[in-house]
Design a protein around this motif. Structure first.
Motif, short mmCIF file in Angstrom:
data_model
loop_
_atom_site.label_atom_id
_atom_site.label_comp_id
_atom_site.label_asym_id
_atom_site.label_seq_id
_atom_site.Cartn_x
_atom_site.Cartn_y
_atom_site.Cartn_z
N THR A 1 0.87 -1.30 -0.05
CA THR A 1 0.01 0.16 0.21
C THR A 1 0.94 1.24 -0.01
OG1 THR A 1 -1.82 -1.01 1.19
CG2 THR A 1 -1.86 1.49 1.28
N THR B 1 -0.81 7.81 6.65
CA THR B 1 -1.65 6.62 6.51
C THR B 1 -2.25 6.40 7.63
OG1 THR B 1 -0.51 5.93 4.36
CG2 THR B 1 -2.17 4.44 5.38
N GLU C 1 -6.21 7.13 8.40
CA GLU C 1 -6.79 5.72 8.23
C GLU C 1 -6.74 4.57 9.40
OE1 GLU C 1 -6.69 4.64 3.98
OE2 GLU C 1 -5.40 6.13 3.85
N ARG D 1 -6.22 -0.28 9.53
CA ARG D 1 -7.08 -0.44 8.46
C ARG D 1 -6.74 0.18 7.10
NH1 ARG D 1 -13.90 -0.19 8.17
NH2 ARG D 1 -13.91 -1.37 6.46
N GLY D 2 -6.16 1.27 7.10
CA GLY D 2 -5.69 1.95 6.00
C GLY D 2 -4.65 1.14 5.29
N ARG E 1 -6.16 -1.71 2.71
CA ARG E 1 -6.90 -1.51 1.57
C ARG E 1 -6.66 -2.36 0.43
NH1 ARG E 1 -10.28 3.03 1.14
NH2 ARG E 1 -10.11 4.43 2.92
N LEU F 1 -8.77 0.16 -5.04
CA LEU F 1 -8.98 0.25 -3.75
C LEU F 1 -8.13 1.06 -2.93
CD1 LEU F 1 -10.60 -3.12 -3.38
CD2 LEU F 1 -11.69 -1.05 -3.26
N GLN F 2 -6.74 0.95 -3.30
CA GLN F 2 -5.58 1.59 -2.47
C GLN F 2 -5.63 2.85 -2.77
OE1 GLN F 2 -2.46 -1.03 -4.01
NE2 GLN F 2 -2.14 -1.91 -1.69
#
Length: 267
Positions: A6, A35, A39, A42-43, A46, A111-112
């Motif tokens: 990510t 990040t 977030e 959980r971020g 992603r 999604l990322q």
């Protein structure tokens, strides 16, 4: 390895800052901190559902095609292949596994990289896949196929480095066998060699697959021309740090899994 993936993707795809403004992320540490603040844990995860679904068929195809490629060069099972033949078998395996990896990579990247402000464009793997298919059919799901094949083109080097280091381990072993330690080392070094060559192609692929439709009409060629004109060659290695940090443990784990599975099946 997904948190590093990510971070890598966000470094690769961050937009150019306006004149006089700092970049969105100054590097791997700054991206990690921002990040987490925005977030939470959980971020970092992603888009993980897509690679979790795709990882088994991708590596199954990769090693199956590699084994089949080696058999094409063997007149009998005892024949030792040279490194040119291993390179060719590895190159074929990389191209074939790339064809399997394209849709999961595309979904993961979207999604990322989707914006955090406003309602989310995609709510998960299946929602992303359905929306991409409605938008442009299979062509949209497989956007970036050529770029993905280019990224996997150093697979020949990947297997040559692994086999060469394992051959060295056999020669140094009194029994002529490989060990878990030699497999970890050979697999990790193979990953570093592969990603050192593949990192620029991976950046081009990430930008192409995460871009809105119509941004790059000529595919990876358009991405490359735009990057050279606006950012220069140095930008090709943006995001290389998290790639190389994860390369050793990731590929060491892959080859340990393969060797353990082979030993079990032989048993």
């Amino acid at each position: 390895m997904h948190p590093l993936d990510t971070i890598k993707v966000r470094l690769q795809t961050m937009p150019l800052p306006a004149a006089g403004q700092p970049p969105r992320y100054k590097g791997i540490v700054d991206c990690t901190v921002k990040t987490f603040r925005a977030e939470g844990l959980r971020g970092f995860y992603r888009g993980i559902s897509a690679p979790l679904v795709g990882v088994a068929p991708i590596y199954a195809v990769d090693f199956a095609v590699y084994a089949a490629g080696k058999r094409l060069f063997q007149t009998d099972e005892q024949l030792k292949l040279n490194y040119t033949q291993i390179f060719m078998a590895g190159l074929g395996s990389g191209i074939c596994s790339a064809l399997v990896a394209v849709p999961t990579d595309r979904i993961k990247l979207l999604l990322q990289t989707q914006p955090l402000t406003g309602p989310p464009m995609y709510s998960g793997m299946m929602d992303t896949a359905i929306k991409l298919y409605r938008q442009g059919g299979m062509r949209s799901l497989f956007k970036g196929t050529c770029a993905c094949m280019l990224r996997e083109s150093p697979s020949g080097v990947y297997f040559v480095v692994y086999e060469a280091l394992q051959d060295l381990a056999r020669r140094r072993s009194p029994a002529g066998n490989i060990t878990a330690t030699s497999t970890i080392f050979a697999g990790g070094m193979a990953g570093i060699a592969f990603w050192s060559l593949a990192a620029p192609f991976d950046l081009l692929k990430s930008r192409l697959q995460s871009a809105p439709e119509g941004t790059y009409n000529q595919g990876i060629r358009s991405v490359f021309r735009d990057l050279m004109a606006r950012e220069g060659p140095k930008a090709l290695f943006r995001g290389a740090s998290p790639i190389l940090i994860r390369a050793f443990p990731q590929t060491a784990a892959i080859f340990i899994g393969v060797e353990v599975a082979n030993d079990f099946l032989d048993y």
